[in-house]
Design an enzyme around this catalytic site. Structure first.
Site, PDB file in Angstrom:
ATOM      1  CG  HIS A   1      -1.963   1.034   1.185  1.00  0.00           C
ATOM      2  ND1 HIS A   1      -1.708   2.346   1.517  1.00  0.00           N
ATOM      3  CD2 HIS A   1      -3.262   0.984   0.801  1.00  0.00           C
ATOM      4  CE1 HIS A   1      -2.818   3.056   1.356  1.00  0.00           C
ATOM      5  NE2 HIS A   1      -3.773   2.243   0.921  1.00  0.00           N
TER       6      HIS A   1
ATOM      7  CD  GLU B   1      -5.428   1.670  -3.056  1.00  0.00           C
ATOM      8  OE1 GLU B   1      -6.604   1.791  -2.731  1.00  0.00           O
ATOM      9  OE2 GLU B   1      -4.507   1.683  -2.235  1.00  0.00           O
TER      10      GLU B   1
HETATM   11  C1  PEP Z   1      -6.742   3.361   0.317  1.00  0.00           C
HETATM   12  O1  PEP Z   1      -5.957   4.068   0.946  1.00  0.00           O
HETATM   13  O2  PEP Z   1      -6.515   2.159   0.084  1.00  0.00           O
HETATM   14  C2  PEP Z   1      -7.983   3.964  -0.151  1.00  0.00           C
HETATM   15  C3  PEP Z   1      -8.592   3.417  -1.164  1.00  0.00           C
HETATM   16  O3  PEP Z   1      -8.406   5.077   0.521  1.00  0.00           O
HETATM   17  P1  PEP Z   1      -9.616   6.053   0.167  1.00  0.00           P
HETATM   18  O4  PEP Z   1     -10.757   5.239  -0.343  1.00  0.00           O
HETATM   19  O5  PEP Z   1      -9.912   6.752   1.418  1.00  0.00           O
HETATM   20  O6  PEP Z   1      -9.109   6.975  -0.926  1.00  0.00           O
END
Ligand code: PEP
Length: 252
Positions: free
Chosen positions: A95, A166
């Site tokens: 992450h 992400e």
């Molecule tokens: C994350 O940090 O994995 C994430 C998806 O956070 P958010 O949905 O708050 O952007």
């Protein structure tokens, strides 16, 4: 078609067991919806037992990380076996918030190996800090995937590894600031191309790719049909109503 994946990443929240119970009670009202998904919650470790019991009939436990040590005694470490014995089926690995603490692609590839060996699904997170005007972020993602999967056999990854795209710039914001559907679609195609180049088309076609970054009830509708196999949800997963809406959209 396989079920969509929905992973709730609770990070270091909520702050009390009472709040955990409120969320779980709210989610259980939509248990029929969650059963139609592959649903996971990655809670803080202290809530493993409560969450595992609370979602037993409609979801599974995930961990937010996995240790790089397997044997021996290690103060402060929750071992893979403990995670497994609590029912952990998936581990979020790499992450961006852990990479920001210094986690390297080398450690990430080791963690993926450990997860695979332990029968835990590794959910590899990749994502750029900023989008480059010249498309530099695509090459950044290629390198992250290549290095994170380096030294792992194709046969071990096949139908086992899951990738979460992400983008860091979209994490922890609001639905309005999340990715545009067309940009997400392009990135999913690109990630499949990278996997094809590294491991062949069959692996690419059989690897599920998720999106995470400010997914909320208000934007899920616009980003769920652009080739993604599911979502990793942070802040919106801490409120049962919003996670229930996201889950309901995914099965509609
Ligand atoms: C994350 O940090 O994995 C994430 C998806 O956070 P958010 O949905 O708050 O952007």
């Amino acid at each position: 078609m396989s079920k969509k994946i929905l992973v709730a990443n609770w990070k270091n929240h909520p702050e009390s067991l009472d709040e955990v119970k409120v969320i779980l009670k709210g989610l259980s009202r939509k248990s029929a919806v969650y059963k139609k998904l592959n649903f996971f919650i990655a809670p803080p470790l202290s809530y493993l037992e409560s969450v595992s019991k609370g979602i037993k009939s409609f979801g599974s436990l995930a961990s937010q990380d996995i240790p790089t040590v397997i044997e021996g005694t290690h103060t402060g470490i929750v071992s893979v076996n403990i995670l497994k014995n609590f029912g952990t089926r998936l581990s979020i690995i790499g992450h961006s918030e852990r990479r920001a603490m210094g986690e390297t692609n080398k450690e990430i590839s080791l963690k993926i190996k450990i997860a695979l060996k332990s029968g835990i699904i590794p959910l590899l997170c990749v994502g750029e800090l900023v989008r480059g005007k010249e498309g530099e972020h695509f090459e950044f993602i290629r390198e992250q995937i290549r290095l994170s999967l380096e030294g792992i056999k194709k046969a071990d990854l096949y139908k086992k590894v899951v990738i979460a795209y992400e983008p860091i710039w979209a994490i922890g914001k609001s639905a309005k600031e999340a990715i545009e559907p067309k940009d997400l679609e392009q990135m999913i195609i690109f990630i499949k191309k990278v996997l094809t180049d590294l491991f062949g088309r069959d692996l690419a076609e059989n690897t599920m790719i998720l999106y995470g970054g400010s997914v909320e009830a208000t934007n899920i509708g616009s980003i769920m049909d652009v080739g993604v196999d599911g979502f990793l949800v942070g802040h919106a997963s801490l409120e049962a109503g919003s996670l229930n809406s996201i889950a309901s959209s995914l099965i509609s």
